[in-house]
Design an enzyme around this catalytic site. Structure first.
Site, short mmCIF file in Angstrom:
data_model
loop_
_atom_site.label_atom_id
_atom_site.label_comp_id
_atom_site.label_asym_id
_atom_site.label_seq_id
_atom_site.Cartn_x
_atom_site.Cartn_y
_atom_site.Cartn_z
CG ASP A 16 -9.55 -30.23 55.17
OD1 ASP A 16 -9.90 -31.26 55.47
OD2 ASP A 16 -10.55 -29.01 55.58
CE LYS A 102 -12.51 -30.78 57.29
NZ LYS A 102 -12.69 -29.42 56.84
CB CYS A 141 -9.41 -27.56 58.34
SG CYS A 141 -10.91 -26.81 57.84
#
Length: 195
Positions: A16, A102, A141
């Site tokens: 991310d 995601k 994450c």
């Protein structure tokens, strides 16, 4: 500490590293941009050995359940196809990197790169045994991706020099690192990689 020699069966998972999580983004991680040059050096090391590189990303619909307007905890961020969802401009992902999107459905959140994706299946198809994980954010994450990787039986290396935390509470990042180590992840830094 012994040097870690990269070998067949290893992969890098960049978590991310997107504009909305960098300074100036809608959900900025303090000093999140500092991971980019370090991750680029890890990426280069994996690419030089022909080892696979994965990059996860939040790829949310505009009405995603994690957004405050839907009574979620976060401001809108990483809405699919927007600049905020793009990878950091200076992140040097190789042409062959596998992108894992995601939390793409309005009603389902996913902090882990494994949740609701084909990441585990793809790693198994490539006979991956060891995963090296860095990116943003340590306490969300990265933590959840590492947690799932450990649960799924991978040997996990946490790139402790290439993560930064949100720190809603001032020590969330430290707690997350301790939790990942407790689960079996081994913290390493660039200097740990052998040639």
């Amino acid at each position: 500490m012994d040097k870690i020699v990269l070998q067949k069966g290893d992969t890098l998972i960049v978590v991310d590293v997107q504009n909305d999580f960098l300074p100036g983004g809608s959900l900025a991680v303090t000093q999140g941009d500092e991971v980019v040059p370090i991750l680029n050096r890890y990426i280069a090391a994996f690419a030089a050995r022909g080892l696979p590189v994965y990059a996860t990303r939040d790829w949310h619909p505009p009405d995603h359940c994690s957004f405050k307007a839907q009574e979620g905890p976060w401001p809108p961020h990483c809405v699919a196809e927007t600049n905020g969802a793009r990878f950091a401009r200076d992140l040097e992902l190789p042409a062959g990197a596998t992108i894992v999107s995601k939390a793409t459905e309005p009603g389902r959140d996913a902090y882990s790169g494994f949740e609701g994706t084909r990441l585990d299946q793809s790693l198994r198809e490539k006979n991956i045994k060891r995963v090296f994980v860095g990116g943003l954010a340590t306490d969300y994450c990265v933590l959840n991706t590492v947690r799932d990787a450990c649960k799924l039986g991978y040997d996990v290396f946490l790139l402790s020099d290439a993560i930064r935390a949100v720190n809603v509470n001032h020590d969330d990042g430290l707690k997350a690192e301790a939790e990942m180590v407790r689960l079996g992840a081994q913290p390493i830094a660039l200097a740990s990689l052998g040639t």
